[in-house]
Design an enzyme around this catalytic site. Structure first.
Site, PDB file in Angstrom:
ATOM      1  N   ALA A   1      14.898  11.634 -16.526  1.00  0.00           N
ATOM      2  CA  ALA A   1      14.642  12.615 -17.584  1.00  0.00           C
ATOM      3  C   ALA A   1      15.688  12.570 -18.698  1.00  0.00           C
ATOM      4  O   ALA A   1      15.518  13.192 -19.747  1.00  0.00           O
ATOM      5  CB  ALA A   1      14.584  14.010 -16.978  1.00  0.00           C
TER       6      ALA A   1
ATOM      7  N   THR B   1      18.028   2.824 -16.881  1.00  0.00           N
ATOM      8  CA  THR B   1      17.114   3.957 -17.053  1.00  0.00           C
ATOM      9  C   THR B   1      17.727   5.187 -16.385  1.00  0.00           C
ATOM     10  O   THR B   1      18.374   5.086 -15.336  1.00  0.00           O
ATOM     11  CB  THR B   1      15.719   3.655 -16.480  1.00  0.00           C
ATOM     12  OG1 THR B   1      15.808   3.439 -15.077  1.00  0.00           O
ATOM     13  CG2 THR B   1      15.092   2.440 -17.156  1.00  0.00           C
TER      14      THR B   1
ATOM     15  N   ALA C   1       6.520   5.205 -10.122  1.00  0.00           N
ATOM     16  CA  ALA C   1       6.201   4.105 -11.052  1.00  0.00           C
ATOM     17  C   ALA C   1       6.653   4.345 -12.493  1.00  0.00           C
ATOM     18  O   ALA C   1       6.286   3.581 -13.378  1.00  0.00           O
ATOM     19  CB  ALA C   1       4.721   3.746 -11.027  1.00  0.00           C
ATOM     20  N   ALA C   2       7.479   5.367 -12.711  1.00  0.00           N
ATOM     21  CA  ALA C   2       8.041   5.541 -14.064  1.00  0.00           C
ATOM     22  C   ALA C   2       8.848   4.301 -14.447  1.00  0.00           C
ATOM     23  O   ALA C   2       8.701   3.759 -15.551  1.00  0.00           O
ATOM     24  CB  ALA C   2       8.933   6.783 -14.112  1.00  0.00           C
ATOM     25  N   GLY C   3       9.684   3.862 -13.504  1.00  0.00           N
ATOM     26  CA  GLY C   3      10.518   2.686 -13.769  1.00  0.00           C
ATOM     27  C   GLY C   3       9.660   1.438 -13.960  1.00  0.00           C
ATOM     28  O   GLY C   3       9.933   0.612 -14.837  1.00  0.00           O
ATOM     29  N   ASP C   4       8.619   1.280 -13.147  1.00  0.00           N
ATOM     30  CA  ASP C   4       7.749   0.089 -13.256  1.00  0.00           C
ATOM     31  C   ASP C   4       6.988   0.099 -14.582  1.00  0.00           C
ATOM     32  O   ASP C   4       6.784  -0.952 -15.200  1.00  0.00           O
ATOM     33  CB  ASP C   4       6.756   0.058 -12.087  1.00  0.00           C
ATOM     34  CG  ASP C   4       7.467  -0.105 -10.747  1.00  0.00           C
ATOM     35  OD1 ASP C   4       8.558  -0.704 -10.727  1.00  0.00           O
ATOM     36  OD2 ASP C   4       6.942   0.394  -9.731  1.00  0.00           O
TER      37      ASP C   4
ATOM     38  N   ALA D   1       3.343   7.897 -18.095  1.00  0.00           N
ATOM     39  CA  ALA D   1       3.130   7.704 -16.650  1.00  0.00           C
ATOM     40  C   ALA D   1       3.628   8.896 -15.826  1.00  0.00           C
ATOM     41  O   ALA D   1       3.000   9.246 -14.828  1.00  0.00           O
ATOM     42  CB  ALA D   1       3.808   6.416 -16.194  1.00  0.00           C
TER      43      ALA D   1
ATOM     44  N   GLY E   1      16.487   9.751 -20.167  1.00  0.00           N
ATOM     45  CA  GLY E   1      16.154   8.658 -21.081  1.00  0.00           C
ATOM     46  C   GLY E   1      16.651   7.301 -20.613  1.00  0.00           C
ATOM     47  O   GLY E   1      16.532   6.958 -19.437  1.00  0.00           O
TER      48      GLY E   1
ATOM     49  N   ALA F   1       0.871  -1.170   0.000  1.00  0.00           N
ATOM     50  CA  ALA F   1       0.000   0.000   0.000  1.00  0.00           C
ATOM     51  C   ALA F   1       0.913   1.226   0.000  1.00  0.00           C
ATOM     52  O   ALA F   1       1.846   1.311   0.796  1.00  0.00           O
ATOM     53  CB  ALA F   1      -0.871  -0.014   1.249  1.00  0.00           C
TER      54      ALA F   1
ATOM     55  N   LYS G   1       6.759  -2.759  -6.186  1.00  0.00           N
ATOM     56  CA  LYS G   1       7.333  -2.909  -7.531  1.00  0.00           C
ATOM     57  C   LYS G   1       6.769  -4.130  -8.249  1.00  0.00           C
ATOM     58  O   LYS G   1       6.520  -4.087  -9.453  1.00  0.00           O
ATOM     59  CB  LYS G   1       8.858  -3.004  -7.449  1.00  0.00           C
ATOM     60  CG  LYS G   1       9.509  -1.673  -7.128  1.00  0.00           C
ATOM     61  CD  LYS G   1      11.013  -1.751  -7.133  1.00  0.00           C
ATOM     62  CE  LYS G   1      11.613  -0.461  -6.611  1.00  0.00           C
ATOM     63  NZ  LYS G   1      11.301   0.710  -7.438  1.00  0.00           N
ATOM     64  N   GLY G   2       6.558  -5.233  -7.512  1.00  0.00           N
ATOM     65  CA  GLY G   2       6.016  -6.431  -8.147  1.00  0.00           C
ATOM     66  C   GLY G   2       4.623  -6.176  -8.695  1.00  0.00           C
ATOM     67  O   GLY G   2       4.342  -6.413  -9.876  1.00  0.00           O
TER      68      GLY G   2
HETATM   69  P1  ATP Z   1      10.822   5.119 -10.132  1.00  0.00           P
HETATM   70  O1  ATP Z   1      11.563   4.434  -9.022  1.00  0.00           O
HETATM   71  O2  ATP Z   1      10.347   6.487  -9.785  1.00  0.00           O
HETATM   72  O3  ATP Z   1       9.746   4.288 -10.723  1.00  0.00           O
HETATM   73  P2  ATP Z   1      13.241   4.691 -11.650  1.00  0.00           P
HETATM   74  O4  ATP Z   1      14.350   5.402 -10.940  1.00  0.00           O
HETATM   75  O5  ATP Z   1      13.180   3.226 -11.540  1.00  0.00           O
HETATM   76  O6  ATP Z   1      11.841   5.368 -11.304  1.00  0.00           O
HETATM   77  P3  ATP Z   1      13.753   6.337 -13.942  1.00  0.00           P
HETATM   78  O7  ATP Z   1      15.103   6.092 -14.506  1.00  0.00           O
HETATM   79  O8  ATP Z   1      13.560   7.557 -13.113  1.00  0.00           O
HETATM   80  O9  ATP Z   1      13.290   5.013 -13.185  1.00  0.00           O
HETATM   81  O10 ATP Z   1      12.676   6.417 -15.114  1.00  0.00           O
HETATM   82  C1  ATP Z   1      12.352   5.290 -15.907  1.00  0.00           C
HETATM   83  C2  ATP Z   1      12.027   5.764 -17.292  1.00  0.00           C
HETATM   84  O11 ATP Z   1      10.898   6.656 -17.226  1.00  0.00           O
HETATM   85  C3  ATP Z   1      13.121   6.569 -17.973  1.00  0.00           C
HETATM   86  O12 ATP Z   1      14.090   5.734 -18.557  1.00  0.00           O
HETATM   87  C4  ATP Z   1      12.286   7.344 -18.999  1.00  0.00           C
HETATM   88  O13 ATP Z   1      11.965   6.481 -20.079  1.00  0.00           O
HETATM   89  C5  ATP Z   1      11.018   7.649 -18.212  1.00  0.00           C
HETATM   90  N1  ATP Z   1      11.111   8.955 -17.541  1.00  0.00           N
HETATM   91  C6  ATP Z   1      11.487   9.192 -16.265  1.00  0.00           C
HETATM   92  N2  ATP Z   1      11.497  10.507 -15.995  1.00  0.00           N
HETATM   93  C7  ATP Z   1      11.089  11.130 -17.123  1.00  0.00           C
HETATM   94  C8  ATP Z   1      10.885  12.489 -17.496  1.00  0.00           C
HETATM   95  N3  ATP Z   1      11.121  13.496 -16.642  1.00  0.00           N
HETATM   96  N4  ATP Z   1      10.459  12.748 -18.752  1.00  0.00           N
HETATM   97  C9  ATP Z   1      10.223  11.758 -19.632  1.00  0.00           C
HETATM   98  N5  ATP Z   1      10.408  10.446 -19.341  1.00  0.00           N
HETATM   99  C10 ATP Z   1      10.837  10.129 -18.113  1.00  0.00           C
END
Ligand code: ATP
Length: 347
Positions: free
Chosen positions: A272, A269, A298-301, A331, A274, A33, A61-62
């Site tokens: 921002a 990853t 959840a950008a990474g997920d 996302a 890429g 949660a 994450k899962g």
């Molecule tokens: P989190 O733990 O918040 O889920 P993370 O650290 O595992 O994230 P990031 O590397 O921050 O993962 O982001 C994963 C992907 O999301 C990036 O490779 C990119 O494709 C996209 N992304 C993240 N931030 C941005 C941004 N500011 N603008 C556009 N795309 C983004």
């Protein structure tokens, strides 16, 4: 039918449980949660300040990655109508929740996204895992997270093999997704078993923990962010102050470390900035899609779910990276974890 591999110690030879791989994805990992506070800045030590808002969300994450695999392979209206899309990739979640309201909400959210939750155990008398998250709105939605594993910590080393008879009727998944929010001993046992079965594994080594070198050969796809890449490889990364060529040189050195240990595909990853990806024979950087950032939770997920789904659907790694980069950009333009992940028709 009990699996002959249940509970085998690492290193024991095994034969596959059943018939050939089907097109399914199995995610073995955490369900949490998310208790999220949105702030105008991070409070100082000892300070109490007013937040901009609070919400409870479904995460881990899962669970997030399972939802990502399912949502991006399905149209929102199809599930709302109660019709499963017949060519949608089946997604199975294996994990554990407590017998509390968070556990019920998490399994309901997974089901609503189209994930099969027959592999999610309910632990009587335990709490569901919790993540306390602060989203700093003044810093572009950057987040800080405290995790309490609770029921996630009960996932035993035989979780994968024990789940196969009931989830996949003894078949093997096409791709296994793992993260590091469940006990490391469990992750290592699954890596070893899957490797000997010939099942492809995507490990998202997050939150970062060092892994024994001998397990890297069991990882088909290693997906890490720059912090995790640096910690796992023991190599400092200084990506903020370098130009693109210097950045790629550093990333190539870190990716080379993992490839030399036996990983087939390394994906780093970069938020921002890429994403960078490398195999033994090719590498490349893909710039992030320019978008208005609301919340990077959840950008990474989302990236990982899209990448996994694309691979199972037969795309090349390079195309999967491009698609995942686009999905993750959607996302970050929305609030929340699972709810920020787009459906197929929103991509
Ligand atoms: P989190 O733990 O918040 O889920 P993370 O650290 O595992 O994230 P990031 O590397 O921050 O993962 O982001 C994963 C992907 O999301 C990036 O490779 C990119 O494709 C996209 N992304 C993240 N931030 C941005 C941004 N500011 N603008 C556009 N795309 C983004």
């Amino acid at each position: 039918m009990a699996s002959p591999m249940v509970g085998l110690p690492v290193g024991t030879p095994v034969s596959p449980v059943g018939s050939p791989h089907n097109s399914s994805i199995m995610v073995i990992g955490s369900l949490n949660a998310d208790l999220v506070t949105y702030t105008p800045r991070i409070p100082a030590a000892g300070e109490t300040m007013a937040a901009n808002g609070f919400r409870t969300g479904m995460g881990g994450k899962g669970a997030n990655q399972a939802v990502a695999c399912a949502k991006m392979g399905r149209r929102r209206d199809a599930l709302a109508r109660g019709t499963q899309e017949k060519d949608a990739v089946p997604v199975y979640m294996v994990g554990a929740v407590g017998d509390d309201v968070y556990g019920q909400s998490l399994t309901a959210a997974l089901t609503a996204a189209g994930v099969d939750v027959s592999g999610v155990a309910v632990r009587t008398g335990q709490s569901t895992g919790v993540a306390v998250i602060i989203v700093d709105e003044a810093a572009g939605g950057e987040n800080r997270i405290m995790l309490s594993a609770e029921a996630n910590g009960s996932l035993a080393p035989d979780a994968y093999t024990a789940s196969l008879p009931t989830t996949l009727a003894g078949h093997l998944p096409r791709l296994l997704l793992l993260q590091l929010e469940i006990p490391l001993a469990t992750v290592l046992q699954i890596l070893d078993t899957a490797h000997r079965q010939g099942v492809d594994v995507l490990l998202n080594a997050a939150p970062a923990q060092t892994l024994p070198d001998s397990y890297y050969k069991c990882i088909t796809h290693l997906v890490v962010n720059e912090t995790e890449a640096s910690l796992l490889s023991g190599t400092a990364l200084d990506l903020a102050v370098v130009d693109a060529a210097q950045r790629d040189k550093q990333l190539s050195r870190v990716a080379g470390h993992f490839l030399a240990l036996g990983v087939q595909h390394v994906v780093i990853t970069l938020g921002a900035a890429g994403v960078y990806h490398a195999t033994a024979s090719a590498s490349g950087h893909v710039a992030a899609i320019k978008t208005k950032v609301v919340d990077t939770t959840a950008a990474g997920d989302t990236f990982i779910g899209a990448y996994a789904l694309a691979l199972v659907q037969g795309q090349t790694v390079a195309d999967a990276v491009q698609w995942a980069n686009r999905a993750a950009a959607v996302a970050v333009g929305r609030r929340g974890a699972q709810e920020s992940i787009p459906w197929l028709d929103e991509l």
